[in-house]
Design an enzyme around this catalytic site. Sequence first.
Site, PDB file in Angstrom:
ATOM      1  N   SER A   1      70.941 -90.702  30.321  1.00 49.49           N
ATOM      2  CA  SER A   1      70.200 -90.527  29.202  1.00 49.49           C
ATOM      3  C   SER A   1      68.740 -91.014  29.742  1.00 49.49           C
ATOM      4  CB  SER A   1      70.537 -91.535  28.039  1.00 49.49           C
ATOM      5  OG  SER A   1      69.638 -91.526  27.147  1.00 49.49           O
TER       6      SER A   1
ATOM      7  N   HIS B   1      70.879 -85.961  29.585  1.00 50.90           N
ATOM      8  CA  HIS B   1      71.010 -86.388  28.039  1.00 50.90           C
ATOM      9  C   HIS B   1      69.392 -86.690  27.681  1.00 50.90           C
ATOM     10  CE1 HIS B   1      73.090 -87.586  24.445  1.00 50.90           C
ATOM     11  NE2 HIS B   1      72.400 -88.369  24.435  1.00 50.90           N
TER      12      HIS B   1
ATOM     13  N   ASP C   1      67.603 -87.578  24.438  1.00 48.11           N
ATOM     14  CA  ASP C   1      67.682 -88.006  22.921  1.00 48.11           C
ATOM     15  C   ASP C   1      66.161 -87.805  22.304  1.00 48.11           C
ATOM     16  OD1 ASP C   1      70.278 -89.425  22.901  1.00 48.11           O
ATOM     17  OD2 ASP C   1      69.474 -90.585  24.400  1.00 48.11           O
TER      18      ASP C   1
ATOM     19  N   MET D   1      64.551 -88.482  18.641  1.00 42.81           N
ATOM     20  CA  MET D   1      64.551 -89.351  17.547  1.00 42.81           C
ATOM     21  C   MET D   1      63.229 -89.151  16.578  1.00 42.81           C
ATOM     22  SD  MET D   1      66.112 -92.967  19.172  1.00 42.81           S
ATOM     23  CE  MET D   1      67.336 -92.896  20.241  1.00 42.81           C
TER      24      MET D   1
ATOM     25  N   HIS E   1      70.365 -84.315  22.471  1.00 43.18           N
ATOM     26  CA  HIS E   1      71.159 -85.013  21.374  1.00 43.18           C
ATOM     27  C   HIS E   1      69.958 -85.239  20.238  1.00 43.18           C
ATOM     28  CE1 HIS E   1      73.123 -89.143  20.092  1.00 43.18           C
ATOM     29  NE2 HIS E   1      73.248 -88.208  19.111  1.00 43.18           N
TER      30      HIS E   1
ATOM     31  N   MET F   1      68.750 -86.733  17.120  1.00 43.28           N
ATOM     32  CA  MET F   1      68.995 -87.848  16.162  1.00 43.28           C
ATOM     33  C   MET F   1      67.962 -87.610  15.096  1.00 43.28           C
ATOM     34  SD  MET F   1      70.124 -90.762  18.746  1.00 43.28           S
ATOM     35  CE  MET F   1      69.535 -89.907  19.719  1.00 43.28           C
TER      36      MET F   1
ATOM     37  N   MET G   1      79.855 -91.308  18.687  1.00 43.28           N
ATOM     38  CA  MET G   1      78.809 -92.253  19.048  1.00 43.28           C
ATOM     39  C   MET G   1      79.830 -93.574  19.351  1.00 43.28           C
ATOM     40  SD  MET G   1      75.970 -90.916  19.451  1.00 43.28           S
ATOM     41  CE  MET G   1      75.094 -92.523  19.825  1.00 43.28           C
TER      42      MET G   1
ATOM     43  N   PHE H   1      68.872 -96.673  19.810  1.00 49.02           N
ATOM     44  CA  PHE H   1      68.581 -97.475  20.827  1.00 49.02           C
ATOM     45  C   PHE H   1      69.345 -97.693  22.143  1.00 49.02           C
ATOM     46  CE2 PHE H   1      66.790 -99.001  17.038  1.00 49.02           C
ATOM     47  CZ  PHE H   1      65.270 -99.172  17.440  1.00 49.02           C
TER      48      PHE H   1
ATOM     49  N   ASP I   1      78.773 -91.686  23.728  1.00 53.30           N
ATOM     50  CA  ASP I   1      77.475 -92.057  24.054  1.00 53.30           C
ATOM     51  C   ASP I   1      77.151 -93.291  23.542  1.00 53.30           C
ATOM     52  OD1 ASP I   1      74.602 -92.309  24.431  1.00 53.30           O
ATOM     53  OD2 ASP I   1      74.222 -90.429  22.781  1.00 53.30           O
TER      54      ASP I   1
ATOM     55  N   GLY J   1      76.339 -97.600  25.288  1.00 57.75           N
ATOM     56  CA  GLY J   1      77.183 -98.890  26.004  1.00 57.75           C
ATOM     57  C   GLY J   1      78.186 -98.408  27.132  1.00 57.75           C
TER      58      GLY J   1
ATOM     59  N   GLY K   1      72.953 -94.417  29.733  1.00 51.64           N
ATOM     60  CA  GLY K   1      71.179 -94.797  29.825  1.00 51.64           C
ATOM     61  C   GLY K   1      71.047 -95.706  30.961  1.00 51.64           C
TER      62      GLY K   1
END
Length: 226
Positions: free
Chosen positions: A12, A35, A37, A39, A68, A70, A139, A145, A177, A179, A199
């Site tokens: 990510s 990936h 993101d 947002m 992705h 969001m 998720m 974040f 996605d 952690g 990430g």
Amino acid sequence: MSLPSAPRINPSILSADFVNMQADLARIATADFVHVDVMDNHFVPNLTFGPQMVERIQATSPVPLDVHLMISDPDRWAPGYAELGAASVTFHLEAAAEPVTLARRLRDIGSRAGIAIKPGTSGDSLYEILDEFDQILVMTVEPGFGGQGFMTQAMPKLSALVAEARRRGSSVWFQVDGGISDDTIAQAAEAGADTFVAGSAVYGAVNIEAAISGLRERARAASLEA
Ligand code: DX5
Ligand code: ZN
């Protein structure tokens, strides 16, 4: 385009250096997808970038794009990301007015269609519409974040979705996605995930190529055991 086989590792770029994006994209050439993101500061309390930046990432990335979204109102905005050439576009179930119509539109444009669910969202409503999607994103953090802790409690939901999809003969991909690290990737692979976003575990590593291959090997070993 031939698709990369499982286990897929998708770094990510939320954890990349936003003013050195070209160099940070070049560093993940051994990954399966990048990936991306997006947002909007509305669906999630954070803001990244929009289509203009993603178009430049598409032109620069050594690997295909896994976008992705969001964002609120993906029905309006998601097709634009497929049109600029993203290999995969994933939007949130919680945000979409007409997920099936939107998925069909993404596929018509030529992208893979993905649907994401937040940790608190049940996967049950996806059973009847599995065939409309190429990827389901479960998720494993609250979206917004990078660098948060992996939510083990999402694993039973993932396993149930995987079992139901296989029972129905679906070959949809299952992505996790949030952690994902050397310490957590095995649990997700055992629960049936085949596509892993990482990430901080990739961009925080001293040797990015070794981090990617290490994650891939751990996922492979865990899925063989499962
Ligand atoms: C979070 C994003 C993730 C994020 C993951 O909302 O969707 O893709 O970059 O970052 P890590 O792997 O650090 O949890
Ligand atoms: Zn993401």
